[in-house]
Structures are given as C-alpha cells and as structure tokens.
Write a protein that holds these residues in place. Sequence first.
Motif, short mmCIF file in Angstrom:
data_model
loop_
_atom_site.label_atom_id
_atom_site.label_comp_id
_atom_site.label_asym_id
_atom_site.label_seq_id
_atom_site.Cartn_x
_atom_site.Cartn_y
_atom_site.Cartn_z
N LYS A 1 -12.63 -2.72 -2.96
CA LYS A 1 -11.56 -2.72 -3.96
C LYS A 1 -10.72 -4.00 -3.97
O LYS A 1 -9.70 -4.07 -4.63
N ASN A 2 -11.17 -5.00 -3.19
CA ASN A 2 -10.44 -6.25 -3.14
C ASN A 2 -11.38 -7.44 -3.23
O ASN A 2 -12.60 -7.28 -3.14
N SER B 1 -4.95 -0.82 3.57
CA SER B 1 -5.00 -1.81 2.49
C SER B 1 -3.59 -2.16 2.00
O SER B 1 -3.27 -3.33 1.77
N HIS C 1 -1.81 -5.93 2.12
CA HIS C 1 -1.32 -6.65 0.92
C HIS C 1 0.11 -7.18 1.06
O HIS C 1 0.56 -7.96 0.22
#
Length: 346
Positions: free
Chosen positions: A69-70, A338, A342
């Motif tokens: 997802k990144n 996650s 971030h």
Amino acid sequence: ESFDLKLGWKQKLNSSGLFKEITNTKTYLDHRNLVNKKKKQLVASFGDSYVFSNHMNDKDTWEEQISKKNDFNVLNYGVGNYGFDQAIIKYENTTLPKDTKIVIMGFVPETITRIQSSWKHYTEFGNINGFKPKFDLIRNRLILKPNPINSKVKLSQIKKVIIKLRKTDRFYKDRFLKYKFQFPYSLNFFKNFRFNLKILFYLIILDFTKILKKNNLNEKFQNAMFYSVIERNVKEAHYLYQEDYSKKLLSKLIEKFKKVSSKKKHIPLIVIFPQPQDINLNSSIYYKKFFKNLSKKIEILDLSDFFSKKNYKKYFLNDKYGGHLNKRGNVFVSKIISKQLHKHIN
C-alpha cells in the motif's frame, strides 16, 4: 542447517525457515523475499518470529501488507525464537540498502527472558539445539558472552559446554531445576501441584483421544497443553519486569540499539508484539509500564494496547508454538505500524 557462529542460528539461503512445519517459504539471503523488488527499501525490520511472521507466506506478512500500500518496501530480517540481543547483533552486522531510513526492532515481551539465556533448553524445555550469545551487565556495562558453541567445539565436547552453562545461565536454577520432574516423583508433583495436575489431566485426555482415534480432539488438547506451558513462561517473564537486573539489562540493550541506529544514520522504532497470553494475563501491566516509561527516550509502539480482550483471538492462529498472527492479524498490525512509519516518511 541453521547454525550460526555469531547469532546461534539464522535462516540460510533458500531455506524453508527453521521448522518446515511452521513456515513453508524460501528466504532470499538474510531476509524474506520481496514481492516488488523495484520499490525503495526505506524500512528494515529485525526481531523474532512475530517479525518473521511464522506460518505466513512472503506475500502475507505484515511487512508485505505495508509494502503493498506504499511506494516503499519493508525488508524482513526476522528470525524465529530470537531474543532482542540476537536481533541487535544481526542488525549491527547487516549491511542495509543505502536508502534505508527506518529500522524496526520487534519482539514479544518474553524477550526479557530470552536475553538472559545461553541455552534455550533451560527456558523452553526440549529446545536443545538453541545455543546463543547473550550480554551480561557488569558495572553498568554490556559485556558480550559469545555463542558457547564455537568453531573449536567438537560434538563430543558439547556436554562439557552444558556443564559450564549451569553456572552462568540463571535459568538452570530459576526454571529448569524448579520444574524438573525427577525422583522422588510424588514430592516433585506436589512442589508445583496446580500446574502438574493440569498437565496430568491433559496427558490422560490425550491417551483417551489416541485410543478413540479422535485426531481432531487430540490436536485440540495437545495445543491446550502447550498453551498452558507457554502461559506459565509468559507470566514468569512479566514478573521479570519488576526485577532490577532484568530491567537494567533490557534498558541497556535498548540504549545499544539506539546507538547502533544513530551510527548507521537510521531512525529507530521498537514494536512490542503481544502473544495471546500477554493479552489475557493481568500481569502484562508490568511490561506495559516498563515500555511506557522508556518511550520518553526512544520511540516505542506497544501493540498490546490495540488488542481487545474480547476479540483478540480472531487475529491469532491456534498453534502450539505460541499463537502467531494469522492473515487477518498481519493486516491488522500492518495498518497500525504503517501509521507510525508515516510520521517519518513524507
């Protein structure tokens, strides 16, 4: 196959993990395979089986969930059954990609036991192949005691090594002799009456399930018996978070991790992975308090706070090796980690 002079053990090139029945996956060099190798390697994770993600294929680990997802990858350098001490040594001796920015050190609270043991058999009865290095705290300084099995030790000399370890491994007296079942058996049985009675009950039930050929029931009660043993070990680990020496040793190792990461110009992040027993036991308050106090000195993410006592079981596998995270559990913790990452990645 997994012996390592410095670390005790580690995954080898193209190995299937330490136990084939646990993890059916192939490792690439010292870390798990990446699904998408073209992304930047901004994050690396070190630690125990909760970092390695036992039972999960490469694509299902929490690291890979974050990577999907990144626009960056999370490298997985976890090794099953590692203590925080071994993970630090591995990190210190690993050359990471130049673009690595954050290093995660993840472990279960029971690591406070692992960092004080040189032979796993004294803390996890039956784990006779697990010899490892450890640090002693002498005059407030960490002194490395290397792996007692070195290149000069022959197979025939291992017994002599074990005799020496009886004097230097605290758990020979604190756990192994305490729970050793030996003659006179009746006296030994009553010494740890409640626990031994529970194990005896499970053994009788297991005999009946074998006679009746009820394999599903046999597995169920076998897992329950293992759970009881792990619960006892986890509870004893919790109480070490009230002992001065244990707390100082773990604090010093955390300081060491911080210094190594600073030298390598990485941002350090510690992630505490609770076992199911940690969530279930009230004594978990001791390790939670310890890490909360330390979070003023280093960034610590205690995942224990995110699991509810009501529904935590849906995130864990019902396995005899301690209840590792299932696919849903890996997705669950990946979202929390996650979010933490971030804060440092734009």
